[in-house]
Design an enzyme around this catalytic site. Structure first.
Site, PDB file in Angstrom:
ATOM      1  N   HIS A  51     113.597-101.407 -66.735  1.00  0.00           N
ATOM      2  CA  HIS A  51     112.425-102.185 -65.467  1.00  0.00           C
ATOM      3  C   HIS A  51     113.322-101.805 -64.419  1.00  0.00           C
ATOM      4  CE1 HIS A  51     108.867-102.133 -67.870  1.00  0.00           C
ATOM      5  NE2 HIS A  51     108.581-103.566 -68.391  1.00  0.00           N
ATOM      6  N   GLU A 153     105.579-109.956 -76.222  1.00  0.00           N
ATOM      7  CA  GLU A 153     104.941-109.827 -74.939  1.00  0.00           C
ATOM      8  C   GLU A 153     103.739-108.790 -75.635  1.00  0.00           C
ATOM      9  OE1 GLU A 153     107.534-107.772 -72.998  1.00  0.00           O
ATOM     10  OE2 GLU A 153     108.110-106.194 -74.038  1.00  0.00           O
ATOM     11  N   ASP A 179     104.062-109.938 -69.549  1.00  0.00           N
ATOM     12  CA  ASP A 179     103.254-108.889 -70.482  1.00  0.00           C
ATOM     13  C   ASP A 179     102.421-109.389 -71.041  1.00  0.00           C
ATOM     14  OD1 ASP A 179     103.723-105.807 -69.361  1.00  0.00           O
ATOM     15  OD2 ASP A 179     105.652-106.587 -70.140  1.00  0.00           O
TER      16      ASP A 179
END
Length: 263
Positions: A51, A153, A179
């Site tokens: 990310h 997640e 998440d």
């Protein structure tokens, strides 16, 4: 300055022994800043290749920065449960990978095998690159110093939790609370509507990991939160991130200076 008495080369062994470990998260492609943080004494420094803005060419530079201090083990979160990405990350000399969005025991096993050389896995022997300098040249020696950590997640991962934790050769599971919250029905991270369900899920993960005899980690917003989660049964915890702390520190100093001039 705090000191880490352990060698980075011992990280995987301490993780497997379920020792209490504290790490830090790097999201900025800033090796100068990464090097300074890596000298503080954290057990590991996680570099976000999923990310953050650190793409594959920056992984090796980040590992060089982590290794310069000689105190922390460098980990890389790869973009996906992809054996090619895992092998590339480990060839930088990383002491382990964090593999996101793992939903089945089959994916977990594929990740493990990507971290190990034949006959235990499918990883190609890198030869004279950084992995050899940091982790050795014999496949068994390298494999012993590399940790495979998969993330829990998603709702599907919770459904497969026991099977994932029992994956042969898996070293640890790691919670992505943002998440996981969304998977439980949250409208945003921190949504109080799912706070109870999230805590139940976290307890299920720590219990499953303990039964399987593997380590269990979680990402935390701050050091106090990391201490609390470690007391609750997690064996390792990551503290916030460089980009978060950069913004927080700048905002605090602006407020202390009197705030922005709105006249």
């Amino acid at each position: 300055m705090p000191s880490n008495p352990h060698r980075p080369a011992d990280f995987a062994a301490r993780l497997r022994a379920r020792r209490r470990l504290v790490g830090y998260w790097i999201a900025c492609d800033n090796p100068v800043g990464t090097e300074r943080i890596a000298r503080l004494g954290y057990d590991y420094i996680g570099v976000d290749g999923q990310h953050g803005v650190i793409h594959q060419p920056g992984w090796q530079t980040a590992m060089l920065a982590v290794d310069a201090g000689g105190r922390s083990a460098g980990l890389i979160r790869v973009p996906a449960p992809d054996p090619v990405a895992i092998g590339t990350a480990l060839d930088t000399g990383a002491h382990g990978v964090v593999v996101p969005m793992v939903e089945t025991a089959r994916q977990a096993l594929d990740a493990v095998r990507a971290c190990r050389h034949w006959p235990a896995g499918t990883r190609s022997l890198a030869g004279p690159v950084r992995a050899e300098l940091r982790l050795g040249s014999a496949p068994a020696e390298i494999d012993g110093r590399v940790a495979c950590i998969v993330m829990i997640e998603t709702a599907a991962a919770l459904d497969e939790l026991e099977a994932i934790c029992e994956t042969p050769g898996l070293d640890a599971v790691y919670i992505g609370p943002a998440d996981l919250s969304i998977a439980l029905g949250a409208s945003h991270f921190g949504d109080p509507a799912v706070a109870g369900a999230l805590e139940d899920a976290l307890k299920a993960v720590t219990d499953a990991a303990e039964r399987a005899g593997i380590a269990c980690g979680i990402h935390c917003l701050d050091g106090a939160g990391a201490a609390r989660r470690l007391d609750e049964g997690f064996t390792f915890a990551t503290v916030s991130s460089d980009i978060t702390h950069l913004q927080q520190a700048a905002a605090e100093h602006l407020a202390a200076a009197g705030g922005p001039d709105t006249a």
